[in-house]
Design an enzyme around this catalytic site. Structure first.
Site: not given
Length: 256
Positions: A147, A82, A87, A53, A36
């Site tokens: 991983l 979802t 946005r 982003h 966030d």
């Protein structure tokens, strides 16, 4: 252009003191991350939200590399919920291109590290190019044993649980299962995470202290760790800090 601006305006955040993860201590098997603060990071620099982003994508690479080095087996990153379809259209379109961009530049190194890619979420609404990039990465890394990196994309915990309950209802309707016999394991079997353990540790950045419809079933006994640091500013040292705090906690699962 956005990448250049993001580099130019990257603020030098005060880093936490050097922290050492105790390799002999308990290492979380599964770490979940709510990434966030990308938009706020960009707004603070008078940049478009998409620049945040893009900067956050670099943090993903660094954190995944660090988790792999520590020995974490599963990492789930909340990439797109979802609810995020609400946005602005240009931001959504950019976010839908990020998986393709990230994987086109990082997939070879992830394969070299033995990382396995998985997508958690509904595939139905995703653009073809987004879904294809993820499916290709899943296929190319299917045999990897390092991983497991899960991208929660078009993911919502309530939607996930409704889907699980509906499948259980069909079994009850068909006479395969009695309502009185339903156990926690029956519900878990129909979740996106049916074949992986619940998270041991949840990290959320940017100062928000909520789950935001993320893994509501799976986080029942997860240790939670929150930080004010915005995701693009989150570093290896911040990640170490979260792991060290986890190592100092006692997990009782309701016992004394």
């Amino acid at each position: 252009m956005l990448e250049h601006l993001a580099r130019k305006w990257t603020r030098k955040e005060k880093q936490p003191e050097a922290t050492e993860v105790d390799p002999s201590g308990k290492i979380p098997v599964h770490v979940a991350v709510i990434m966030d603060g990308n938009g706020r990071w960009a707004n603070m620099r008078n940049l478009p939200r998409v620049a945040g982003h893009r900067a956050g994508m670099k943090t993903v690479k660094e954190v995944v590399k660090t988790a792999d080095e520590i020995g974490i087996r599963y990492m789930t990153m909340y990439a797109f919920s979802t609810e995020n379809w609400k946005r602005p259209r240009d931001e959504v379109d950019f976010l839908m291109r990020l998986p393709q961009e990230f994987l086109s530049t990082e997939l070879d190194e992830l394969i070299e590290r033995g990382v396995r890619i998985r997508m958690l979420g509904s595939k139905d609404e995703l653009p073809k190019h987004t879904l294809q990039a993820l499916l290709t990465a899943e296929e190319k890394t299917r045999e990897n044993t390092g991983l497991q990196l899960n991208f929660a994309l078009n993911y919502g915990a309530r939607h996930e649980m409704i889907k699980a309950f509906a499948e259980l209802a069909e079994r009850v309707k068909a006479g395969e299962l009695s309502p009185d016999d339903i156990q926690e394991e029956d519900i878990s079997r129909y979740l996106y995470t049916s074949d992986i353990p619940d998270p041991d540790l949840l990290i959320r950045t940017s100062g928000e202290i909520r789950l935001s419809n993320f893994m509501l079933w799976q986080l029942a006994y997860t240790e939670l760790w929150f930080t004010d640091v915005l995701w693009p500013d989150f570093t290896r040292e911040h990640f170490y800090q979260a792991i060290v705090e986890y190592q100092g906690r006692a997990r009782r699962y309701g016992a004394v």
